[in-house]
Design a protein around this motif. Structure first.
Motif, PDB file in Angstrom:
ATOM      1  N   GLY A 177      44.601  12.175  17.667  1.00 12.68           N
ATOM      2  CA  GLY A 177      45.383  12.018  18.883  1.00 12.68           C
ATOM      3  C   GLY A 177      45.983  13.301  19.422  1.00 12.68           C
ATOM      4  O   GLY A 177      46.744  13.276  20.390  1.00 12.68           O
ATOM      5  N   SER A 178      45.675  14.436  18.821  1.00  9.86           N
ATOM      6  CA  SER A 178      46.282  15.699  19.235  1.00  9.86           C
ATOM      7  C   SER A 178      45.674  16.211  20.531  1.00  9.86           C
ATOM      8  O   SER A 178      44.594  15.773  20.967  1.00  9.86           O
ATOM      9  CB  SER A 178      46.118  16.751  18.143  1.00  9.86           C
ATOM     10  OG  SER A 178      44.753  17.126  18.027  1.00  9.86           O
ATOM     11  N   VAL A 179      46.358  17.155  21.141  1.00 14.80           N
ATOM     12  CA  VAL A 179      45.865  17.778  22.369  1.00 14.80           C
ATOM     13  C   VAL A 179      44.495  18.396  22.140  1.00 14.80           C
ATOM     14  O   VAL A 179      43.590  18.280  22.973  1.00 14.80           O
ATOM     15  CB  VAL A 179      46.856  18.859  22.858  1.00 14.80           C
ATOM     16  CG1 VAL A 179      46.261  19.667  24.004  1.00 14.80           C
ATOM     17  CG2 VAL A 179      48.165  18.214  23.283  1.00 14.80           C
ATOM     18  N   TYR A 180      44.315  19.027  20.979  1.00 14.96           N
ATOM     19  CA  TYR A 180      43.060  19.723  20.698  1.00 14.96           C
ATOM     20  C   TYR A 180      41.868  18.766  20.643  1.00 14.96           C
ATOM     21  O   TYR A 180      40.740  19.141  20.961  1.00 14.96           O
ATOM     22  CB  TYR A 180      43.166  20.476  19.374  1.00 14.96           C
ATOM     23  CG  TYR A 180      44.254  21.519  19.358  1.00 14.96           C
ATOM     24  CD1 TYR A 180      44.352  22.470  20.374  1.00 14.96           C
ATOM     25  CD2 TYR A 180      45.191  21.553  18.333  1.00 14.96           C
ATOM     26  CE1 TYR A 180      45.356  23.426  20.357  1.00 14.96           C
ATOM     27  CE2 TYR A 180      46.192  22.511  18.309  1.00 14.96           C
ATOM     28  CZ  TYR A 180      46.273  23.435  19.319  1.00 14.96           C
ATOM     29  OH  TYR A 180      47.266  24.381  19.299  1.00 14.96           O
ATOM     30  N   ALA A 181      42.115  17.537  20.222  1.00  7.36           N
ATOM     31  CA  ALA A 181      41.022  16.573  20.096  1.00  7.36           C
ATOM     32  C   ALA A 181      40.842  15.724  21.351  1.00  7.36           C
ATOM     33  O   ALA A 181      39.743  15.227  21.618  1.00  7.36           O
ATOM     34  CB  ALA A 181      41.264  15.665  18.894  1.00  7.36           C
ATOM     35  N   SER A 182      41.902  15.550  22.122  1.00  9.87           N
ATOM     36  CA  SER A 182      41.845  14.620  23.251  1.00  9.87           C
ATOM     37  C   SER A 182      41.563  15.284  24.593  1.00  9.87           C
ATOM     38  O   SER A 182      41.169  14.610  25.544  1.00  9.87           O
ATOM     39  CB  SER A 182      43.162  13.834  23.342  1.00  9.87           C
ATOM     40  OG  SER A 182      44.248  14.724  23.552  1.00  9.87           O
ATOM     41  N   LYS A 183      41.756  16.586  24.701  1.00  9.51           N
ATOM     42  CA  LYS A 183      41.531  17.287  25.964  1.00  9.51           C
ATOM     43  C   LYS A 183      40.240  18.098  25.907  1.00  9.51           C
ATOM     44  O   LYS A 183      39.854  18.600  24.858  1.00  9.51           O
ATOM     45  CB  LYS A 183      42.694  18.232  26.271  1.00  9.51           C
ATOM     46  CG  LYS A 183      44.022  17.531  26.492  1.00  9.51           C
ATOM     47  CD  LYS A 183      44.033  16.695  27.757  1.00  9.51           C
ATOM     48  CE  LYS A 183      44.042  17.548  29.011  1.00  9.51           C
ATOM     49  NZ  LYS A 183      44.229  16.742  30.231  1.00  9.51           N
ATOM     50  N   LYS A 184      39.600  18.234  27.049  1.00 10.46           N
ATOM     51  CA  LYS A 184      38.408  19.081  27.138  1.00 10.46           C
ATOM     52  C   LYS A 184      38.844  20.496  27.483  1.00 10.46           C
ATOM     53  O   LYS A 184      39.489  20.724  28.506  1.00 10.46           O
ATOM     54  CB  LYS A 184      37.448  18.538  28.197  1.00 10.46           C
ATOM     55  CG  LYS A 184      36.199  19.403  28.364  1.00 10.46           C
ATOM     56  CD  LYS A 184      35.199  18.783  29.283  1.00 10.46           C
ATOM     57  CE  LYS A 184      34.027  19.716  29.555  1.00 10.46           C
ATOM     58  NZ  LYS A 184      33.406  20.243  28.321  1.00 10.46           N
TER      59      LYS A 184
ATOM     60  N   ALA B 226      56.551  30.390  31.075  1.00 11.77           N
ATOM     61  CA  ALA B 226      56.453  31.654  31.809  1.00 11.77           C
ATOM     62  C   ALA B 226      56.015  32.790  30.889  1.00 11.77           C
ATOM     63  O   ALA B 226      55.239  33.670  31.299  1.00 11.77           O
ATOM     64  CB  ALA B 226      57.799  31.990  32.454  1.00 11.77           C
ATOM     65  N   THR B 227      56.493  32.790  29.654  1.00 14.53           N
ATOM     66  CA  THR B 227      56.073  33.817  28.698  1.00 14.53           C
ATOM     67  C   THR B 227      54.584  33.682  28.391  1.00 14.53           C
ATOM     68  O   THR B 227      53.860  34.688  28.326  1.00 14.53           O
ATOM     69  CB  THR B 227      56.899  33.707  27.403  1.00 14.53           C
ATOM     70  OG1 THR B 227      58.268  34.014  27.701  1.00 14.53           O
ATOM     71  CG2 THR B 227      56.402  34.676  26.347  1.00 14.53           C
ATOM     72  N   PHE B 228      54.126  32.458  28.205  1.00 14.98           N
ATOM     73  CA  PHE B 228      52.697  32.241  27.978  1.00 14.98           C
ATOM     74  C   PHE B 228      51.880  32.739  29.174  1.00 14.98           C
ATOM     75  O   PHE B 228      50.877  33.439  29.010  1.00 14.98           O
ATOM     76  CB  PHE B 228      52.427  30.754  27.747  1.00 14.98           C
ATOM     77  CG  PHE B 228      50.973  30.415  27.579  1.00 14.98           C
ATOM     78  CD1 PHE B 228      50.319  30.679  26.391  1.00 14.98           C
ATOM     79  CD2 PHE B 228      50.255  29.845  28.616  1.00 14.98           C
ATOM     80  CE1 PHE B 228      48.975  30.380  26.232  1.00 14.98           C
ATOM     81  CE2 PHE B 228      48.910  29.542  28.476  1.00 14.98           C
ATOM     82  CZ  PHE B 228      48.267  29.808  27.279  1.00 14.98           C
ATOM     83  N   THR B 229      52.328  32.409  30.377  1.00 16.90           N
ATOM     84  CA  THR B 229      51.630  32.858  31.587  1.00 16.90           C
ATOM     85  C   THR B 229      51.617  34.384  31.677  1.00 16.90           C
ATOM     86  O   THR B 229      50.601  34.992  32.036  1.00 16.90           O
ATOM     87  CB  THR B 229      52.296  32.260  32.837  1.00 16.90           C
ATOM     88  OG1 THR B 229      52.236  30.824  32.761  1.00 16.90           O
ATOM     89  CG2 THR B 229      51.595  32.718  34.103  1.00 16.90           C
TER      90      THR B 229
ATOM     91  N   VAL C 181      49.919  21.308  29.276  1.00 13.63           N
ATOM     92  CA  VAL C 181      48.504  21.375  28.912  1.00 13.63           C
ATOM     93  C   VAL C 181      47.664  21.850  30.092  1.00 13.63           C
ATOM     94  O   VAL C 181      46.769  22.688  29.944  1.00 13.63           O
ATOM     95  CB  VAL C 181      48.013  20.007  28.406  1.00 13.63           C
ATOM     96  CG1 VAL C 181      46.508  20.048  28.136  1.00 13.63           C
ATOM     97  CG2 VAL C 181      48.762  19.610  27.136  1.00 13.63           C
ATOM     98  N   ASP C 182      47.943  21.330  31.277  1.00 17.84           N
ATOM     99  CA  ASP C 182      47.195  21.751  32.468  1.00 17.84           C
ATOM    100  C   ASP C 182      47.394  23.238  32.742  1.00 17.84           C
ATOM    101  O   ASP C 182      46.449  23.950  33.109  1.00 17.84           O
ATOM    102  CB  ASP C 182      47.634  20.932  33.685  1.00 17.84           C
ATOM    103  CG  ASP C 182      47.158  19.480  33.625  1.00 17.84           C
ATOM    104  OD1 ASP C 182      46.294  19.189  32.764  1.00 17.84           O
ATOM    105  OD2 ASP C 182      47.649  18.661  34.418  1.00 17.84           O
ATOM    106  N   LEU C 183      48.626  23.715  32.573  1.00 18.54           N
ATOM    107  CA  LEU C 183      48.908  25.146  32.754  1.00 18.54           C
ATOM    108  C   LEU C 183      48.094  25.975  31.771  1.00 18.54           C
ATOM    109  O   LEU C 183      47.465  26.977  32.153  1.00 18.54           O
ATOM    110  CB  LEU C 183      50.402  25.401  32.543  1.00 18.54           C
ATOM    111  CG  LEU C 183      50.824  26.872  32.421  1.00 18.54           C
ATOM    112  CD1 LEU C 183      50.625  27.599  33.742  1.00 18.54           C
ATOM    113  CD2 LEU C 183      52.275  26.992  31.962  1.00 18.54           C
TER     114      LEU C 183
END
Length: 375
Positions: A99-106, A37-40, A71-73
Motif C-alpha cells: 500500500g505504499s506510495v512506491y508500490a501504488s504510484k506510477k 520547497a527544500t525538495f523543489t 506525491v504529485d509535486l
C-alpha cells in the motif's frame, strides 16, 4: 572538476509530510511547505548542475503514505529532469509495501526504486556505473545486506545508495559496519538514516558518509543542513562538496540570567543574546534560561524575542536566590512558606533542594499574583 566522469547528488531523510505536531496548525503547515520547497530547490539545483544520478537514501516520506499534493509535486520534479536518473532506497519511515506510495504510484522511467531487503543493483552502461542498494519492506530491518557482498569487477563506477545504521551492530535499522562498505569496494556510498550532517570519509579509494537531513525538523537536527554534490573523475578522483539547502534552522542556546532582578532585565539579556547570535525569522530556537535569579521574577514570556524568530521554546533552568534572613523574619505567609520549606532547601540531596526551591519560587510568585514558567 574538468575531467569529471560522473556527477552525483546525495540526499536522504527529507521526511516529506512530517506533521510537526509540536507547532501550532499555522506554523506546522508552514514547516510542511518548507520541506516541499527544500525538495523543489534541490531538484532545481540538480537540473542546473546537470547531475547524472540522484541518490535518495531513504525516508523520502515521513511514513508509508503521503498527501496527493506532495506525491504529485515529487513526480513532476522527477519528470522535469529527464536526463537524470533517480535512485530511491526506501527507509524505515517509508518502507516499500503493497500500500505504499512506491508500490501504488506510477513513477517516471528515470526513477529506479529498490524493492528487496537483499543487495541488488541497477546497471547504467551509458554512464559506466552500477548502483547497488536495498529497501526496507517493514519499519525494521535487522539483517546486514552487505555481509559477504562483493561488487562485480566490470570496470564501472560502483555506487551504494542505502538506508542503514553504522553506529550499532544490533540496530533495528539495518546494521552495517563501515568495514562492510570498505570491503565491498564502492567508489562512493551514499548513506541515509543519521539526520545530522556528516563528513564524507575516505578509506583507500572508498568514500562514504551520511548527507544528513536537508531540512531540520527538531532540536536533534540543529544548524544549517543540506546535501552533497559528488564529482567522480576519469582518473578515479572524487570531489565531495556540501551544499546548504535548509530554509529554517533549529538552534539551542543558553542565556545566563544571573543578577537579573526584574523581568525587564531578564528580557534585555535574552534580546542581547538573540542579536549577538544573529537569530532571525529563519530560526526555531530552544532558549534555556540558566543562572541565579530573584524568585519573585515571573518569566511570563519574551514577546520581543519571539517576534524576531519563527518559533521560540523556553526552558527555565534558573535557580532562585533568596534573602533567607529577611524571609525567616517575615511574619506573613511568605515567611511561613519559607520556614516550612527550609529543611528541604538545606537538604544534602541536590534534587530535594531544587524541588524545594521551585516550590518556593512558585509560592512567592503566586502570592504576588503571577505564576513563573508560563509562556
Amino acid at each position: 572538476m574538468k575531467d569529471r566522469k560522473l556527477r552525483i547528488f546525495h540526499t536522504a531523510d527529507i521526511h516529506l509530510d512530517t506533521p510537526f505536531s509540536r507547532l501550532d496548525l499555522r506554523k506546522g503547515e508552514a514547516r510542511r511547505n518548507d520541506l516541499r520547497a527544500t525538495f523543489t530547490a534541490m531538484m532545481l539545483y540538480v537540473r542546473r548542475m546537470e547531475v547524472d544520478i540522484v541518490l535518495l537514501a531513504g525516508d523520502l516520506f515521513d511514513d508509508g503514505s503521503a498527501t496527493r499534493e506532495t506525491v504529485d509535486l515529487m513526480i513532476r520534479e522527477f519528470e522535469g529532469a529527464k536526463r537524470c536518473k533517480f535512485i530511491i532506497a526506501p527507509g524505515n519511515h517509508d518502507p516499500i509495501s503493497q500500500g505504499s506510495v512506491y508500490a501504488s504510484k506510477k513513477f517516471p522511467d528515470n526513477v529506479y526504486i529498490f524493492k528487496d531487503t537483499k543487495l541488488s543493483r541497477f546497471e547504467f552502461p551509458d554512464l559506466g556505473t552500477d548502483v547497488y542498494g536495498w529497501a526496507f519492506t517493514t519499519p525494521a530491518l535487522t539483517e546486514n545486506p552487505l555481509i559477504g557482498a562483493e561488487t562485480e569487477q566490470n570496470g564501472r563506477t560502483k555506487l551504494l545508495c542505502a538506508h542503514c545504521d553504522t553506529t550499532s551492530p544490533i540496530s533495528r535499522y539495518c546494521p552495517v559496519s563501515e568495514g562492510d562498505i570498505v570491503r565491498a569496494g564502492f567508489d562512493y556510498a551514499a548513506l541515509g538514516h543519521i539526520h545530522k550532517k556528516g563528513e564524507i570519509k575516505r578509506v583507500d579509494n572508498v568514500r562514504y558518509g551520511y548527507s544528513g537531513a536537508p531540512e531540520g525538523r527538531s532540536f536533534d537536527e540543529c544548524g544549517v543542513l543540506g546535501a552533497y554534490l559528488i564529482d567522480i573523475g576519469y582518473n578515479g578522483e572524487c570531489e565531495c562538496d556540501f551544499v546548504p539547502f535548509s530554509r529554517r534552522r533549529y538552534e539551542i542556546a543558553e542565556c545566563d540570567l544571573t543578577g537579573a532582578l526584574t523581568l525587564e532585565e531578564a528580557r534585555e539579556k535574552v534580546n542581547a543574546l538573540i542579536e549577538a547570535k544573529k537569530y532571525a525569522g529563519d530560526t526555531i530556537l530552544r532558549l534555556v534560561l540558566t543562572g541565579a535569579v530573584s524568585p519573585e521574577i515571573s518569566f511570563d514570556g519574551f514577546p520581543e524575542a519571539a517576534q524576531k524568530l519563527f518559533d521560540l521554546e523556553v526552558r527555565d533552568k534558573t535557580v532562585p536566590t533568596f534573602d533567607g534572613d529577611r524571609l525567616e523574619r517575615d511574619i506573613t505567609i511568605r515567611g511561613a512558606l519559607y520556614r516550612t520549606l527550609l529543611p528541604e532547601l538545606t537538604s544534602a540531596d541536590e534534587e530535594t533542594r531544587r524541588t524545594a526551591a521551585d516550590a518556593l519560587r512558585y509560592g512567592l510568585a503566586t502570592l504576588n499574583g503571577t505564576v513563573p514558567g508560563e509562556f
